[in-house]
Design a protein around this motif. Structure first.
Motif, PDB file in Angstrom:
ATOM      1  N   VAL A  27       0.833  -1.203   0.000  1.00  0.00           N
ATOM      2  CA  VAL A  27       0.000   0.000   0.000  1.00  0.00           C
ATOM      3  C   VAL A  27       0.872   1.259   0.000  1.00  0.00           C
ATOM      4  O   VAL A  27       0.643   2.202  -0.764  1.00  0.00           O
ATOM      5  CB  VAL A  27      -0.956   0.005   1.221  1.00  0.00           C
ATOM      6  CG1 VAL A  27      -1.727   1.311   1.296  1.00  0.00           C
ATOM      7  CG2 VAL A  27      -1.911  -1.173   1.153  1.00  0.00           C
ATOM      8  N   GLY A  28       1.883   1.256   0.850  1.00  0.00           N
ATOM      9  CA  GLY A  28       2.780   2.407   0.908  1.00  0.00           C
ATOM     10  C   GLY A  28       3.520   2.618  -0.405  1.00  0.00           C
ATOM     11  O   GLY A  28       3.681   3.753  -0.873  1.00  0.00           O
ATOM     12  N   PHE A  29       3.960   1.527  -0.992  1.00  0.00           N
ATOM     13  CA  PHE A  29       4.657   1.567  -2.283  1.00  0.00           C
ATOM     14  C   PHE A  29       3.799   2.283  -3.324  1.00  0.00           C
ATOM     15  O   PHE A  29       4.241   3.221  -3.989  1.00  0.00           O
ATOM     16  CB  PHE A  29       4.916   0.115  -2.721  1.00  0.00           C
ATOM     17  CG  PHE A  29       5.770  -0.024  -3.952  1.00  0.00           C
ATOM     18  CD1 PHE A  29       7.136  -0.255  -3.831  1.00  0.00           C
ATOM     19  CD2 PHE A  29       5.220   0.048  -5.222  1.00  0.00           C
ATOM     20  CE1 PHE A  29       7.936  -0.401  -4.965  1.00  0.00           C
ATOM     21  CE2 PHE A  29       6.007  -0.091  -6.353  1.00  0.00           C
ATOM     22  CZ  PHE A  29       7.370  -0.313  -6.227  1.00  0.00           C
ATOM     23  N   ILE A  30       2.555   1.858  -3.428  1.00  0.00           N
ATOM     24  CA  ILE A  30       1.652   2.437  -4.437  1.00  0.00           C
ATOM     25  C   ILE A  30       1.372   3.911  -4.144  1.00  0.00           C
ATOM     26  O   ILE A  30       1.403   4.755  -5.046  1.00  0.00           O
ATOM     27  CB  ILE A  30       0.330   1.632  -4.463  1.00  0.00           C
ATOM     28  CG1 ILE A  30       0.603   0.232  -4.992  1.00  0.00           C
ATOM     29  CG2 ILE A  30      -0.730   2.349  -5.296  1.00  0.00           C
ATOM     30  CD1 ILE A  30      -0.544  -0.737  -4.794  1.00  0.00           C
ATOM     31  N   CYS A  31       1.142   4.222  -2.888  1.00  0.00           N
ATOM     32  CA  CYS A  31       0.711   5.583  -2.564  1.00  0.00           C
ATOM     33  C   CYS A  31       1.819   6.611  -2.744  1.00  0.00           C
ATOM     34  O   CYS A  31       1.543   7.758  -3.095  1.00  0.00           O
ATOM     35  CB  CYS A  31       0.160   5.632  -1.149  1.00  0.00           C
ATOM     36  SG  CYS A  31      -1.473   4.908  -1.091  1.00  0.00           S
ATOM     37  N   GLY A  32       3.050   6.217  -2.480  1.00  0.00           N
ATOM     38  CA  GLY A  32       4.144   7.142  -2.741  1.00  0.00           C
ATOM     39  C   GLY A  32       4.171   7.541  -4.208  1.00  0.00           C
ATOM     40  O   GLY A  32       4.392   8.708  -4.568  1.00  0.00           O
ATOM     41  N   ILE A  33       3.913   6.567  -5.069  1.00  0.00           N
ATOM     42  CA  ILE A  33       3.897   6.823  -6.515  1.00  0.00           C
ATOM     43  C   ILE A  33       2.704   7.688  -6.901  1.00  0.00           C
ATOM     44  O   ILE A  33       2.843   8.722  -7.558  1.00  0.00           O
ATOM     45  CB  ILE A  33       3.856   5.482  -7.293  1.00  0.00           C
ATOM     46  CG1 ILE A  33       5.134   4.676  -7.007  1.00  0.00           C
ATOM     47  CG2 ILE A  33       3.678   5.733  -8.787  1.00  0.00           C
ATOM     48  CD1 ILE A  33       5.116   3.271  -7.553  1.00  0.00           C
ATOM     49  N   VAL A  34       1.520   7.250  -6.489  1.00  0.00           N
ATOM     50  CA  VAL A  34       0.296   7.971  -6.849  1.00  0.00           C
ATOM     51  C   VAL A  34       0.376   9.429  -6.410  1.00  0.00           C
ATOM     52  O   VAL A  34       0.047  10.353  -7.162  1.00  0.00           O
ATOM     53  CB  VAL A  34      -0.930   7.291  -6.203  1.00  0.00           C
ATOM     54  CG1 VAL A  34      -2.163   8.179  -6.307  1.00  0.00           C
ATOM     55  CG2 VAL A  34      -1.179   5.936  -6.835  1.00  0.00           C
ATOM     56  N   SER A  35       0.837   9.617  -5.204  1.00  0.00           N
ATOM     57  CA  SER A  35       0.848  10.959  -4.653  1.00  0.00           C
ATOM     58  C   SER A  35       1.866  11.849  -5.375  1.00  0.00           C
ATOM     59  O   SER A  35       1.568  12.991  -5.728  1.00  0.00           O
ATOM     60  CB  SER A  35       1.155  10.873  -3.151  1.00  0.00           C
ATOM     61  OG  SER A  35       1.002  12.099  -2.535  1.00  0.00           O
ATOM     62  N   THR A  36       3.058  11.327  -5.625  1.00  0.00           N
ATOM     63  CA  THR A  36       4.077  12.127  -6.312  1.00  0.00           C
ATOM     64  C   THR A  36       3.651  12.441  -7.742  1.00  0.00           C
ATOM     65  O   THR A  36       3.793  13.577  -8.216  1.00  0.00           O
ATOM     66  CB  THR A  36       5.430  11.385  -6.303  1.00  0.00           C
ATOM     67  OG1 THR A  36       5.722  10.983  -4.969  1.00  0.00           O
ATOM     68  CG2 THR A  36       6.539  12.272  -6.826  1.00  0.00           C
ATOM     69  N   VAL A  37       3.142  11.449  -8.428  1.00  0.00           N
ATOM     70  CA  VAL A  37       2.640  11.690  -9.783  1.00  0.00           C
ATOM     71  C   VAL A  37       1.545  12.743  -9.749  1.00  0.00           C
ATOM     72  O   VAL A  37       1.474  13.615 -10.621  1.00  0.00           O
ATOM     73  CB  VAL A  37       2.114  10.370 -10.399  1.00  0.00           C
ATOM     74  CG1 VAL A  37       1.359  10.640 -11.693  1.00  0.00           C
ATOM     75  CG2 VAL A  37       3.270   9.413 -10.639  1.00  0.00           C
ATOM     76  N   GLY A  38       0.711  12.685  -8.724  1.00  0.00           N
ATOM     77  CA  GLY A  38      -0.339  13.685  -8.568  1.00  0.00           C
ATOM     78  C   GLY A  38       0.224  15.094  -8.478  1.00  0.00           C
ATOM     79  O   GLY A  38      -0.275  16.016  -9.137  1.00  0.00           O
TER      80      GLY A  38
END
Lengths: 467, 467, 467
Positions: B318-329
């Motif tokens: 979950v943390g792995f995905i969210c770091g990506i999603v948030s930065t891309v955001g």
């Protein structure tokens, strides 16, 4: 560039032998006294297993450490980061604020462990210390940090150490009179810490009055980032104040209740501070000095009553009043005290600690006098005021009277003690700076040297450092 | 120098009567309502000794205070220092960030104690409060701090207080629907706090759209030290997030597990944030905006699932995905939202709270739906989802469905509530600043006056202040 | 303006693909390894109710979470805010200090959970983690943060990640040798964390020796506010060190005692640091470098002995000595190490961690050797040193010998490991900066761009940004 300062320093402020001598001799004295007197409390001693059996405890979790250590750490943060950073608001005295606070508190907690130990934890010739002693030592030093606020920027580190030595001693005596002789409740220290500490500091700064202080007026203000550093101190004091007022309350409901009451009082205080900060200023703008300080007055003023059945709405009322009193104090009283009474109060401790401390003492007295078995329950009533042994027959209204007496005693101790210590600090041997060098770190600290070229360099990385 | 600002202020931003009036009246209202409704929970009441007997407790350590107070203090720090300092990244809005956050949170926790109290702790006409209520009040205010992030720098303190009043109310209603009607688990508030708070704030900022905001573009950035102040906020949020997600979980394993899952998710999130921050930038350099914010997304996204058997590796994913999603955001979505949808999101809460909050709701729904007695144990399964009483027959997959419904309800509440509140805040009576004065403390704060000569003076101590 | 830097970056420091690749691949590896190996400890697992019955526990408060979580959070703050901000003292490396510390610690705790788990918490093919594992992972990473202090400003983030990978591995091996094979006590890690971490870092920085480092000498100093940021780190380390040294001690008296001993040692250390800081400087002024660092040496030096019956006065003596040793080290040893031995130690970890760590190991060995049943009590003696099972017959003096052996092993591991890792980091593939770009955030970070015009603009809001 350094001319006027060097002139001053050559005469007065050279610390090279005086400060080390005081620090080293006093620390050696601490070691000797600790060696003679201080041992571990049974709960911190390796004999704890036997103690557990004797006290009929079934689990290690019953060790007082687990009841109090989290609160202790919060209090610890308040003393070192809270007070330390709150005082960094001055544009050029951040090193002194944080650094001298660090020094005096580190010495003060050791001396407080001894002084309070002799009065409260002395058994068969030894002071037995546990986590509650650590909290009490921090509390005691808190009163010194408060007094430091009045003289911030105007004293040498040696003066601060001397003041700490005396103030801790007097604090312990005053605390003994209140808690043991008058049998007064004051868990969060409205009287013992705030009233005593603040009036003590105000008397000291009065005696150390500097008529030419406007010579360093340009350094008495803040800059943008120094105000933000100060907010770190403010917020940690504000957030952890519920821990402060509940840290040494009785296990269980008293600790729980003290935290809730303090939380409520502080919340209300923020709103009235903001309101009056805006209202008392022509342009209606908020003043960081008020936000940094007056928002905390609500915590001071429930220092006695928080562990009683003050109730959440009672706490809101106290906080409501104190935010107003404190902010009004900053706007009108501080200039008055300075111009008329010659009390130069750098941080405005009169508004943050002295008046709210008095209010706290009064609130505590009223709350105690108004206590009934109906509200507290039969057992709760006895437990809350410790009406056991020789105090078995004391009534609520009598307790209220003794609480009020506690305020008076604290004031008397503060005035007498402050006068004595102020007179000592006035001796011309302690190395304080000249008026024009007050509020300036450069007097006692190595300040990063080429500020100008640094700043220059930061802005123009490729240009040479010296133009 | 002050011309354009004064012009704006003369028209709009004069707070002298409006702000004090709101603060004082509302605080009086709080006192009255607390007086009528709020009393101590039995564990904080002086009748605790009797309560202990009734509940068959043998030790004071069983008081809920000792289970939850350390977590409460961590949450408290997150709300006041965490959110407050995170928002100081703007070069000239540090006072507003820390100060207004302080104001709205201090009011919000009082109102939240009432609103949540009526829904959850109302017994025989009284709201009984204990440490868990304090945590829940902080949680509720957390959702307001999130929404504040979207409108940071563009609103007056009165608007913030009005928003707080409404948002806390709506939060309590939404929370009641989720926890009581849908019987959903959401201990760390992915849905109730983050999804609701963030979309609420985004709708509000959409309605308050300012077409000329580029007039204050020069103030929308950071300076070197403001970025460091913001990192104080970031790190306290990051470090204490395990306390946040576990603070109101069931005693024992659930609290323990929630902390571990959150710790894992946050750790993974830092690495993917750093990776994408560097990858999405031509020069490959790291961007402080991402480090300050996206590293926290992992905590948001396990807010629902952390107390479930998400497992450490599940949390890492979950943390792995969210770091990506948030930065891309931050890199792609925020500019898009601003230019196309007219959503001006100062702190990028869409990336830190909205999307990760949604992910958190979904992760929670899946984790609940996938729960088995095998993994949880027979007792553990019932305890984890509180499948007792009228929910005795609910299955894991049904629970998953209700969890999903909770996301939808939170979104609907956020959109409806945000629209309503945005419309109210758009009324031209609240004193917000003109577009060219946004992100500027000088509008509502006394800013240290002679910055220039101060700064000058610092660099050249001996030269006169005015050249 | 950017010429010389760009030249360097074009050759070396471009991170765009290398850093993301390392972060993402390693995080995927973590997920896989966690998936295969890591599960919850019974106290964090949903089967806890059954566990409670088996262990005959009557209350959830007996869950290890409540014994250790507050200490865990304090340790967590020390690693991320303490070490992170302590290193922000450099005028232009604050982003790197806080940010890279964040990155390496977030990766390190994951890898440490695995490495330490395999050695200490491996049961039936799974690593079972609870709050004590989280603390130990933070401890392990602490030794990497220490080593980071030696190479601060001179390495790329990839080098730091590579170093973390290896150092955590070696830490776990060394810890296993000490705790399990030698059966040594080291709760606060004087040997495993400080001695090992510091000498490891010193060997690495020796191997990475940069002969032309004076090219970036202008950036090796501090500015006024960077010194205040560093004090945030110092104070949090100082205040929470009692939690650090007691975090994994036995429940009850040992944890209680470790906190008190550490508190005492740290207090004494502040006074001797201040004394020698003033004494060793011609003008007698205090140096922030000493206050920021040497005041902490007392915590390092009771890392082994704090949970033993070191006694408060014993702790004062240790703190007294370490303040002196550490301050003298900063004044005389650091320049010597740099000029003669080519050890460029940015933060002076030799003075703060290496020497005090050695002293701590020795103090621990002596305290253990001097232990008697008289002082500890019969049960207490066995419990304090865990003289059970195969160690039933070990005597105090033998234990002292093993403790001493632990120091030697830690030193050997540090030298061998540091040499190996230093050699790896010397490979020209990791993207470290040229000597003239060391201590400069601009190499790896997006730094707020128009500093100059910003600063200009701040001082003269109405003048155009570019003159």
């Amino acid at each position: 560039m350094e001319r006027p300062r060097h002139q001053g320093m050559a005469k007065n402020t050279y610390m090279r032998w005086r400060l080390p001598l005081v620090c080293l001799l006093w620390e050696v004295a601490m070691i000797i006294l600790f060696g003679v007197f201080v041992r571990f409390d049974p709960e911190a001693d390796a004999h704890w297993e036997e103690e557990k059996r004797e006290m009929n405890l079934t689990s290690d979790i019953e060790n007082d450490f687990y009841f109090r250590y989290p609160s202790f750490q919060d209090v610890h943060v308040m003393i070192f980061v809270g007070f330390g950073f709150l005082m960094t608001f001055l544009k050029r005295y951040g090193f002194g604020a944080v650094g001298f606070n660090f020094l005096l508190a580190a010495f003060g907690i050791q001396w407080a462990l001894l002084m309070q130990g002799w009065f409260h934890s002395f058994k068969s010739g030894k002071i037995l210390i546990g986590v509650e002693n650590l909290i009490n030592a921090d509390f005691c030093v808190g009163s010194v940090c408060i007094a430091f606020g009045a003289i911030l920027g105007k004293t040498s580190p040696i003066q601060l150490l001397v003041m700490t030595l005396f103030q801790v001693t007097l604090f312990a005596v005053n605390e003994y009179i209140l808690l043991n002789l008058l049998h007064v409740k004051d868990a969060g220290g409205s009287m013992t810490i705030h009233t005593f500490g603040a009036y003590f500091g105000l008397v000291v700064t009065r005696i150390l009055y500097r008529p030419n202080l406007e010579q360093s007026k340009d350094k008495q203000g803040s800059v943008y980032h120094s105000d933000l550093f100060a907010m770190i101190g403010t917020l940690y004091l504000w957030m952890y104040w519920p821990s402060f007022n509940s840290a040494i309350s009785e296990h269980g409901d008293a600790q729980h209740r003290a935290a809730i009451n303090t939380y409520c009082s502080l919340a209300a205080c923020v709103l009235t501070t903001m309101a009056f900060s805006s209202m008392l200023q022509k342009k209606g703008k908020l003043d960081m000095v008020h936000i940094q300080n007056a928002t905390l007055a609500g915590g001071v003023a429930v220092g006695t009553g928080a562990e009683m059945m003050l109730t959440p709405y009672g706490s809101l009322i106290v906080g409501f009043i104190c935010g107003i009193v404190s902010t009004v104090g900053y706007v009108y009283l501080t200039p008055f005290l300075e111009s008329r009474l010659h009390i130069q109060d750098t941080c405005g401790i009169h508004n943050l600690h002295a008046m709210p401390g008095l209010i706290g003492g009064i609130v505590g007295a009223i709350t105690a006098a108004a206590a009934t078995e109906d509200v507290y329950g039969k057992e709760g009533f006895i437990k809350a005021f410790d009406f056991t042994g020789m105090y078995q027959t004391r009534t609520a209204s009598v307790q209220g009277g003794f609480q009020a007496a506690g305020i008076v005693v604290s004031l008397l101790m503060a005035f007498a003690g402050g006068t004595l210590v102020g007179a000592i600090l006035k001796l011309p041997v302690w190395g304080d700076a000249a008026a024009e060098n007050c509020f300036e770190d450069d007097v006692y600290w190595e300040v990063p040297e080429d500020e100008e070229s640094d700043a220059y360099h930061m802005h123009n990385p490729d240009k040479p450092a010296s133009p």
